[in-house]
Design an enzyme around this catalytic site. Structure first.
Site, PDB file in Angstrom:
ATOM      1  N   GLY A  39       0.752  -1.247   0.000  1.00 56.39           N
ATOM      2  CA  GLY A  39       0.000   0.000   0.000  1.00 56.39           C
ATOM      3  C   GLY A  39       0.777   1.288   0.000  1.00 56.39           C
TER       4      GLY A  39
ATOM      5  N   GLU B 246       4.004  -6.578   1.799  1.00 54.56           N
ATOM      6  CA  GLU B 246       3.589  -6.948   0.450  1.00 54.56           C
ATOM      7  C   GLU B 246       3.521  -5.731  -0.474  1.00 54.56           C
ATOM      8  OE1 GLU B 246       0.185 -10.146   1.965  1.00 54.56           O
ATOM      9  OE2 GLU B 246      -0.374  -8.104   1.435  1.00 54.56           O
TER      10      GLU B 246
ATOM     11  N   GLY C  11       3.557  -3.556  -3.708  1.00 53.32           N
ATOM     12  CA  GLY C  11       3.428  -3.768  -5.150  1.00 53.32           C
ATOM     13  C   GLY C  11       3.897  -2.505  -5.849  1.00 53.32           C
TER      14      GLY C  11
ATOM     15  N   ARG D 145      -5.747   2.884 -15.920  1.00 46.12           N
ATOM     16  CA  ARG D 145      -5.841   3.649 -14.678  1.00 46.12           C
ATOM     17  C   ARG D 145      -6.492   5.035 -14.844  1.00 46.12           C
ATOM     18  NH1 ARG D 145      -2.449   5.033 -11.519  1.00 46.12           N
ATOM     19  NH2 ARG D 145      -3.365   4.187  -9.633  1.00 46.12           N
TER      20      ARG D 145
ATOM     21  N   TYR E   6      -9.826   4.949 -12.681  1.00 50.34           N
ATOM     22  CA  TYR E   6      -9.737   5.615 -11.368  1.00 50.34           C
ATOM     23  C   TYR E   6      -9.613   7.130 -11.482  1.00 50.34           C
ATOM     24  CZ  TYR E   6      -7.915   0.915 -10.270  1.00 50.34           C
ATOM     25  OH  TYR E   6      -7.708  -0.429 -10.165  1.00 50.34           O
TER      26      TYR E   6
ATOM     27  N   CYS F  16     -12.955   2.989 -29.296  1.00 54.60           N
ATOM     28  CA  CYS F  16     -14.257   3.653 -29.488  1.00 54.60           C
ATOM     29  C   CYS F  16     -15.018   3.774 -28.175  1.00 54.60           C
ATOM     30  CB  CYS F  16     -15.055   2.882 -30.519  1.00 54.60           C
ATOM     31  SG  CYS F  16     -14.219   2.942 -32.088  1.00 54.60           S
TER      32      CYS F  16
ATOM     33  N   TYR G 183       0.272  -1.901 -12.163  1.00 52.56           N
ATOM     34  CA  TYR G 183      -1.115  -1.953 -12.626  1.00 52.56           C
ATOM     35  C   TYR G 183      -1.256  -1.333 -14.023  1.00 52.56           C
ATOM     36  CZ  TYR G 183      -1.402  -2.832  -7.650  1.00 52.56           C
ATOM     37  OH  TYR G 183      -1.186  -3.338  -6.389  1.00 52.56           O
TER      38      TYR G 183
END
Ligand code: LLP
Length: 418
Positions: free
Chosen positions: A239, A273, A275, A312, A316, A342, A371
């Site tokens: 995170g 963890e 990422g 992304r 988001y 499109c 990501y």
């Protein structure tokens, strides 16, 4: 700090001009820097050097085999969420004893594969899952190592789609019910309780939510001790945020300073963890301007990369800096950078103040290592783009561009249509 820097107005990845790769490989493509990946991993690893720890890279952020191998060679493991990720991790040479398996919906088949592979542990998210793991392990005459993923009900103050540790989220076991679930786990014959896990969200820009969540978790660890349940692993999740625009997320050493005092006397192994923090700023997406267009209300820069390559921004509303590969004096403009798909949602940037672009020039979409490729799709029958890894003054294709034949692989026209 990353290794995508200008030298005399030309963007380089380490010692290789981005333009050279673009000319040879074609666009679009993802470009990663091995040195940046290593630096990021080592920054984490050395920040926590005084605490016994394992870094299990959250490979959902980027599961390219070469990247997994690079971290594995540094002593890193993998945080996985599917059998497919387990397969990839094993193929890349990740030590199964450094693999933890997260996710709310592990199937019996996935559980069996993970037990057969002798992974370090499952991060369990419900009592039904716990019973399923017990049942599968029983059939295999094995004991499954588990941690329970506890939802500490802490607001990570990030985007709602990537926040996970509140009561309303599907993730984990509520901290109020965790004691009961641990008792259940301890009573099951084919389960060995080894740890406790949390992951409160992604792109965190402060250490306070980690500290709050960890305090709550450690309170639970104390209560478990009284019940004779001794956890050996405390997993604080991933995170940690990165700089996309002007965010100033904590560095791994600041995270270590914030949580170190809480965990240093625990006699547990800390699992982390990360990422995005390892790979996000170690990768860019290189694209070519196809056309520019003056709409009635807006200017558009139409490029050859699209939302299927990097979702992304549309998904988001995420910001990715877009820079020219060759810098020159130019007129400032405000434009949408859009792809050929499109959909109105097909954009890489909206109302962006940038510099005027010309057809055929290359642009670098920054901070795209996490990501990015991992969430790419074949929408609009677009082959997925290649992934290139630079090491010093050399570059390597670590994933080929998909071909048209790849697009129809596994499809069949049934007899009645022939
Ligand atoms: N551990 C668990 C259990 C996770 O669910 C995640 C991410 C991580 C670790 C790694 O989080 P990181 O260090 O990368 O923040 N697609 C979104 C992010 C989704 C994150 C999902 N879980 C995005 O592009 O921002």
């Amino acid at each position: 700090m990353h290794e995508f820097q200008y030298r005399q107005n030309e963007l380089y990845c380490e010692d290789v001009p981005v333009k050279t790769i673009a000319k040879e490989v074609g666009t679009p493509f993802y470009l990663y820097s091995a040195k940046t990946l290593l630096n990021h991993y080592r920054a984490y690893d050395s920040a926590f050097a005084s605490i016994p720890h394992i870094i299990t890279f959250a490979m959902k952020a980027n599961s390219n085999l070469a990247i997994l191998r690079l971290f594995a060679r540094e002593g890193g493991g993998a945080d996985i969420v599917s059998a497919g990720e387990l397969y990839r991790a094993l193929q890349a040479g990740v030590d199964p004893q450094k693999i933890n398996f997260a996710g709310v919906g592990k199937t019996a088949e996935e559980i069996r594969y993970a037990l057969e592979s002798n992974i370090l542990m499952f991060n369990v998210e419900s009592s039904q899952e716990l019973r399923k793991i017990d049942e599968v392990a029983g059939r295999m005459k094995k004991k499954a190592r588990v941690a329970l993923r506890v939802n500490p009900n802490v607001d990570p103050k990030t985007h709602p789609y990537i926040s996970t540790g509140l009561k309303k989220h599907k993730f984990g076991i509520s901290i109020d019910k965790a004691l009961e679930e641990y008792k259940l786990a301890a009573s099951l014959k084919h389960i060995e309780v080894v740890g406790i896990h949390q992951h409160i969200g992604s792109q965190l820009t402060e250490t306070a939510p980690y500290v709050d969540a960890l305090r709550r978790l450690l309170g639970l660890v104390e209560e478990l001790k009284k019940l004779g349940i001794d956890v050996q692993y405390v997993n604080i999740g991933g995170g940690l945020g990165i700089t996309y625009d002007d965010e100033t997320p904590p560095l791994p050493k600041e995270l270590a300073t914030a949580i170190g005092p809480l965990v240093k006397d625990l006699k547990c192994i800390l699992i982390m963890e990360p990422g995005r923090a390892l790979v996000g700023n170690a990768g860019i997406l290189v694209t070519k301007v196809l056309y520019t267009k003056e709409g009635d209300a807006k200017k558009f820069v139409i490029v050859d990369a699209a939302m299927n390559d990097l979702i992304r921004p549309s998904f988001y509303g995420a910001f990715h800096l877009i820079q020219p590969v060759i810098r020159r004096e130019r007129k400032p403009i405000t434009a949408d950078v859009v792809g050929p798909i499109c959909e109105s949602a097909d954009f890489l940037a909206k109302d962006r103040e940038m510099e005027e672009c010309l057809p055929e020039e290359y642009l670098a979409v920054m901070s795209a290592g996490a990501y990015g490729f991992a969430m790419a799709s074949n929408y609009n029958a677009r082959p997925r783009v290649p992934e290139i890894l630079v090491n010093g003054d050399r570059y390597f294709t670590v994933r080929d561009r998909e071909t048209h034949a790849d697009l129809i692989k596994g499809e069949h026209i049934p007899d009645f249509l022939k």
